[in-house]
Design a protein around this motif. Structure first.
Motif, PDB file in Angstrom:
ATOM      1  N   LEU A 176      88.205  58.577 -83.819  1.00 23.69           N
ATOM      2  CA  LEU A 176      87.344  57.184 -83.733  1.00 23.69           C
ATOM      3  C   LEU A 176      87.608  56.482 -85.260  1.00 23.69           C
ATOM      4  O   LEU A 176      87.897  55.157 -85.063  1.00 23.69           O
ATOM      5  CB  LEU A 176      86.042  57.474 -83.555  1.00 23.69           C
ATOM      6  N   ASN A 177      87.592  57.242 -86.031  1.00 17.95           N
ATOM      7  CA  ASN A 177      87.728  56.610 -87.698  1.00 17.95           C
ATOM      8  C   ASN A 177      89.397  56.377 -87.620  1.00 17.95           C
ATOM      9  O   ASN A 177      89.531  55.224 -88.289  1.00 17.95           O
ATOM     10  CB  ASN A 177      87.541  57.651 -88.577  1.00 17.95           C
ATOM     11  N   ARG A 178      90.101  57.196 -87.064  1.00 18.38           N
ATOM     12  CA  ARG A 178      91.740  56.572 -87.044  1.00 18.38           C
ATOM     13  C   ARG A 178      91.664  55.167 -86.223  1.00 18.38           C
ATOM     14  O   ARG A 178      92.381  54.396 -86.587  1.00 18.38           O
ATOM     15  CB  ARG A 178      92.295  57.537 -86.618  1.00 18.38           C
ATOM     16  N   ARG A 179      90.974  55.168 -84.989  1.00 22.80           N
ATOM     17  CA  ARG A 179      91.109  53.913 -84.418  1.00 22.80           C
ATOM     18  C   ARG A 179      90.420  52.583 -85.007  1.00 22.80           C
ATOM     19  O   ARG A 179      91.133  51.535 -84.967  1.00 22.80           O
ATOM     20  CB  ARG A 179      90.150  54.144 -82.896  1.00 22.80           C
ATOM     21  N   MET A 180      89.463  53.131 -85.784  1.00 26.24           N
ATOM     22  CA  MET A 180      88.843  51.974 -86.332  1.00 26.24           C
ATOM     23  C   MET A 180      89.794  51.290 -87.823  1.00 26.24           C
ATOM     24  O   MET A 180      89.937  50.207 -88.108  1.00 26.24           O
ATOM     25  CB  MET A 180      87.340  52.410 -87.219  1.00 26.24           C
ATOM     26  N   GLU A 181      90.479  52.339 -88.348  1.00 21.82           N
ATOM     27  CA  GLU A 181      91.424  51.840 -89.096  1.00 21.82           C
ATOM     28  C   GLU A 181      92.468  51.041 -88.792  1.00 21.82           C
ATOM     29  O   GLU A 181      92.835  50.146 -89.130  1.00 21.82           O
ATOM     30  CB  GLU A 181      92.153  53.141 -89.851  1.00 21.82           C
ATOM     31  N   LEU A 182      93.205  51.276 -87.514  1.00 18.02           N
ATOM     32  CA  LEU A 182      94.100  50.677 -86.772  1.00 18.02           C
ATOM     33  C   LEU A 182      93.270  49.457 -86.432  1.00 18.02           C
ATOM     34  O   LEU A 182      94.064  48.107 -86.532  1.00 18.02           O
ATOM     35  CB  LEU A 182      94.530  51.330 -85.432  1.00 18.02           C
ATOM     36  N   ALA A 183      92.181  49.164 -85.998  1.00 10.56           N
ATOM     37  CA  ALA A 183      91.267  47.908 -85.642  1.00 10.56           C
ATOM     38  C   ALA A 183      91.362  46.961 -86.868  1.00 10.56           C
ATOM     39  O   ALA A 183      91.544  46.036 -86.792  1.00 10.56           O
ATOM     40  CB  ALA A 183      90.048  48.357 -85.210  1.00 10.56           C
ATOM     41  N   ILE A 184      91.074  47.693 -88.042  1.00  6.17           N
ATOM     42  CA  ILE A 184      91.059  46.767 -89.167  1.00  6.17           C
ATOM     43  C   ILE A 184      92.432  46.302 -89.653  1.00  6.17           C
ATOM     44  O   ILE A 184      92.446  45.112 -89.811  1.00  6.17           O
ATOM     45  CB  ILE A 184      90.648  47.646 -90.427  1.00  6.17           C
ATOM     46  N   GLU A 185      93.542  46.901 -89.437  1.00  5.91           N
ATOM     47  CA  GLU A 185      94.835  46.274 -89.448  1.00  5.91           C
ATOM     48  C   GLU A 185      95.119  45.398 -88.478  1.00  5.91           C
ATOM     49  O   GLU A 185      95.803  44.333 -88.812  1.00  5.91           O
ATOM     50  CB  GLU A 185      95.868  47.672 -89.267  1.00  5.91           C
ATOM     51  N   VAL A 186      94.767  45.579 -87.268  1.00  7.87           N
ATOM     52  CA  VAL A 186      94.910  44.502 -86.190  1.00  7.87           C
ATOM     53  C   VAL A 186      94.042  43.160 -86.898  1.00  7.87           C
ATOM     54  O   VAL A 186      94.734  42.045 -86.589  1.00  7.87           O
ATOM     55  CB  VAL A 186      94.291  44.877 -84.803  1.00  7.87           C
ATOM     56  N   GLY A 187      93.157  43.114 -87.176  1.00  3.80           N
ATOM     57  CA  GLY A 187      92.361  42.036 -87.760  1.00  3.80           C
ATOM     58  C   GLY A 187      92.940  41.550 -88.861  1.00  3.80           C
ATOM     59  O   GLY A 187      92.997  40.219 -88.991  1.00  3.80           O
ATOM     60  N   ARG A 188      93.643  42.281 -89.533  1.00  2.00           N
ATOM     61  CA  ARG A 188      94.278  41.695 -90.766  1.00  2.00           C
ATOM     62  C   ARG A 188      95.476  40.789 -90.384  1.00  2.00           C
ATOM     63  O   ARG A 188      95.882  39.830 -90.870  1.00  2.00           O
ATOM     64  CB  ARG A 188      94.833  42.844 -91.754  1.00  2.00           C
ATOM     65  N   ILE A 189      96.352  41.451 -89.480  1.00  2.77           N
ATOM     66  CA  ILE A 189      97.336  40.704 -88.785  1.00  2.77           C
ATOM     67  C   ILE A 189      97.015  39.493 -87.972  1.00  2.77           C
ATOM     68  O   ILE A 189      97.652  38.476 -88.189  1.00  2.77           O
ATOM     69  CB  ILE A 189      98.224  41.841 -87.723  1.00  2.77           C
TER      70      ILE A 189
ATOM     71  N   ILE B  83      82.695  51.452 -78.152  1.00  2.00           N
ATOM     72  CA  ILE B  83      83.752  51.545 -79.167  1.00  2.00           C
ATOM     73  C   ILE B  83      84.446  50.119 -79.382  1.00  2.00           C
ATOM     74  O   ILE B  83      84.825  49.817 -80.511  1.00  2.00           O
ATOM     75  CB  ILE B  83      84.976  52.541 -78.496  1.00  2.00           C
ATOM     76  N   PHE B  84      84.520  49.536 -78.332  1.00  2.00           N
ATOM     77  CA  PHE B  84      85.112  47.896 -78.428  1.00  2.00           C
ATOM     78  C   PHE B  84      84.212  47.271 -79.223  1.00  2.00           C
ATOM     79  O   PHE B  84      84.704  46.579 -80.445  1.00  2.00           O
ATOM     80  CB  PHE B  84      85.327  47.221 -77.105  1.00  2.00           C
ATOM     81  N   ALA B  85      83.156  47.380 -79.349  1.00  2.00           N
ATOM     82  CA  ALA B  85      82.145  46.418 -79.962  1.00  2.00           C
ATOM     83  C   ALA B  85      82.035  46.969 -81.462  1.00  2.00           C
ATOM     84  O   ALA B  85      82.022  46.039 -82.316  1.00  2.00           O
ATOM     85  CB  ALA B  85      80.567  46.756 -79.522  1.00  2.00           C
ATOM     86  N   ALA B  86      82.359  48.185 -81.721  1.00  2.00           N
ATOM     87  CA  ALA B  86      82.424  48.782 -83.069  1.00  2.00           C
ATOM     88  C   ALA B  86      83.725  48.497 -83.777  1.00  2.00           C
ATOM     89  O   ALA B  86      83.724  48.191 -84.948  1.00  2.00           O
ATOM     90  CB  ALA B  86      82.216  50.556 -83.215  1.00  2.00           C
ATOM     91  N   SER B  87      84.884  48.306 -82.827  1.00  2.00           N
ATOM     92  CA  SER B  87      85.947  47.753 -83.392  1.00  2.00           C
ATOM     93  C   SER B  87      86.136  46.359 -83.865  1.00  2.00           C
ATOM     94  O   SER B  87      86.516  46.149 -85.091  1.00  2.00           O
ATOM     95  CB  SER B  87      87.300  47.771 -82.312  1.00  2.00           C
ATOM     96  N   ARG B  88      85.149  45.646 -82.882  1.00  2.00           N
ATOM     97  CA  ARG B  88      85.062  44.243 -83.494  1.00  2.00           C
ATOM     98  C   ARG B  88      84.438  44.046 -84.760  1.00  2.00           C
ATOM     99  O   ARG B  88      84.522  43.286 -85.486  1.00  2.00           O
ATOM    100  CB  ARG B  88      84.461  43.276 -82.371  1.00  2.00           C
TER     101      ARG B  88
ATOM    102  N   ARG C  21      81.527  40.151 -87.490  1.00  2.00           N
ATOM    103  CA  ARG C  21      80.285  40.414 -86.575  1.00  2.00           C
ATOM    104  C   ARG C  21      80.366  39.300 -85.605  1.00  2.00           C
ATOM    105  O   ARG C  21      80.308  38.211 -85.848  1.00  2.00           O
ATOM    106  CB  ARG C  21      79.053  40.324 -87.415  1.00  2.00           C
ATOM    107  N   LEU C  22      80.484  39.763 -84.357  1.00  2.00           N
ATOM    108  CA  LEU C  22      80.606  38.726 -83.207  1.00  2.00           C
ATOM    109  C   LEU C  22      79.276  38.250 -83.040  1.00  2.00           C
ATOM    110  O   LEU C  22      78.204  38.793 -82.699  1.00  2.00           O
ATOM    111  CB  LEU C  22      81.002  39.459 -82.105  1.00  2.00           C
ATOM    112  N   GLN C  23      79.116  36.744 -82.956  1.00  2.00           N
ATOM    113  CA  GLN C  23      77.792  36.036 -82.552  1.00  2.00           C
ATOM    114  C   GLN C  23      78.116  35.532 -81.166  1.00  2.00           C
ATOM    115  O   GLN C  23      78.871  34.900 -80.802  1.00  2.00           O
ATOM    116  CB  GLN C  23      77.775  34.866 -83.670  1.00  2.00           C
ATOM    117  N   VAL C  24      76.889  35.838 -80.433  1.00  2.00           N
ATOM    118  CA  VAL C  24      77.048  35.529 -79.122  1.00  2.00           C
ATOM    119  C   VAL C  24      75.660  34.751 -78.501  1.00  2.00           C
ATOM    120  O   VAL C  24      74.516  35.331 -78.844  1.00  2.00           O
ATOM    121  CB  VAL C  24      77.189  36.601 -78.153  1.00  2.00           C
TER     122      VAL C  24
END
Length: 380
Positions: free
Chosen positions: A23-36, A77-82, A87-90
């Motif tokens: 899960l932490n590896r997934r979050m690291e990839l999510a951070i990289e996706v966000g940067r891109i 998991i999707f919410a934690a990745s976002r 922080r998604l505002q809805v």
């Protein structure tokens, strides 16, 4: 026996450690996706990507993990990745713990930030003015059809539909009393009271009915009334510390509400999509038939007429069709439609949800940290 149990628990601990690392590896990839995305000026949120992942995992799942549990786990998991990116505002029509709030949670998980609004106009304005990243609105129910005010605002405002969800409407009687026969007042919005009228007559016929603006308001009123009870959902009962007096008291089971999410992104085709549109036709014989004929190469899953508030005795037609606007047959149908109507507006193409598998509050009981038998102890 104890040794065998210890071995099983040791194996579970090992699996949990592996899951944590993954899960932490997934979050690291999510951070990289966000940067891109940020460096390329790309939208941060793409609902079709989450839908594609969910469908792929659903096909791979061989159990014993249930489909509902799989969806609940990956929603978070999707919410934690976002959340790790932003922080998604809805925005949604409030107050909290109403069906619109629960539908928002079913779409975006518990980690998003939710903004209850006092009216549908405020929901649209919060989104259009950039106060919220997304907005969620009700659009129809299986019992009562379309939400006219939402349809009007979809016509008036420049918004884009990016996803949908279905929520089962389940009513519970909740209060501080221990016996429904002791209830003197039942609080609830008019539509909820009407949907439970037969049950109330047979089981709490002595109680007067007090109308509220929402089931959440009803729960708050019941909390403050020692002889009152509310028609509400499990989340509202938990929020206000109410005892569940009776479950599923709706007279007609299976009522399902559909909600739309509004955003700024354009979804790519997933292979299982829906397109929503509005159109108007001229006041001449055969004009509606010509418009429907233009869409005949698609499957129209819903069509509804709505008076146009700006032009007396003229009507708008809201339609849902299967497919994405970039699909060849849908593109051809929309091109043909444009030639046979006086106005049309594509509201959006987005991943299609299954109305026969709505978000069910009962499936979330285990996530809510409360015993509803009346004891109120925390679960271990």
């Amino acid at each position: 026996m104890d040794e065998n149990l210890d071995n099983i628990r040791e194996e579970i601990d090992g699996i949990d450690s592996e899951l944590l690392g993954l899960l932490n590896r997934r979050m690291e990839l999510a951070i990289e996706v966000g940067r891109i995305k940020a460096s390329g000026g790309l939208p941060l949120f793409h609902p079709e990507r989450e839908q594609i992942i969910s469908r792929r995992l659903s096909k791979l799942n061989q159990g014993p993990l249930s489909e509902e549990s799989l969806r609940s786990i990956y929603r978070e998991i999707f919410a934690a990745s976002r959340l790790i990116q932003y922080r998604l505002q809805v925005a949604f029509p409030g107050p909290e713990w109403t069906p619109s709030h629960l539908a928002s949670i079913s779409l975006f998980g518990h980690s998003a930030s939710y903004m209850p609004c006092g009216s549908l106009e405020e929901v649209f304005d919060s989104f259009l003015k950039g106060k919220a990243h997304l907005a969620v609105i009700p659009i129809e129910t299986s019992l009562h059809g379309g939400a006219g005010h939402s349809l009007d605002l979809l016509y008036e405002r420049e918004v884009r539909v990016i996803s949908e969800c279905y929520l089962e409407i389940a009513h519970y009687l909740c209060g501080n009393v221990r016996d429904p026969r002791d209830i003197k007042r039942v609080y609830g919005p008019p539509h909820a009271i009407e949907q439970c009228r037969r049950w109330l007559l047979e089981n709490a016929g002595q109680a007067e009915h007090s109308e509220c603006s929402s089931t959440a308001r009803a729960a708050l009123s019941a909390k403050e009334d020692p002889n009152g009870a509310a028609i509400c959902n499990l989340y509202a009962a938990q929020r206000y510390g109410l005892r569940i007096l009776a479950e599923r008291i709706e007279d007609v089971p299976g009522n399902t509400a559909r909600f739309l999410a509004l955003g700024n992104c354009s979804n790519q085709p997933t292979g299982d999509d829906k397109t929503s549109l509005l159109f108007a036709v001229s006041d001449r014989p055969g004009s509606l038939l010509a418009a429907l004929g233009a869409l005949s190469s698609t499957n129209i899953t819903r069509i509804e007429s709505r008076p146009n508030k700006f032009f007396s005795w003229q009507y708008l037609f809201y339609a849902d069709i299967e497919g994405h606007r970039e699909d060849d047959n849908v593109r051809a149908a929309l091109d043909s439609l444009a030639k046979n109507v006086t106005f049309y507006k594509i509201l959006g193409s987005y991943p299609k949800s299954d109305p026969t598998r709505p978000f069910r509050i009962e499936k979330e009981k285990m996530r809510m940290g409360r015993d509803y038998s009346g004891g109120g102890h925390e679960r271990g």
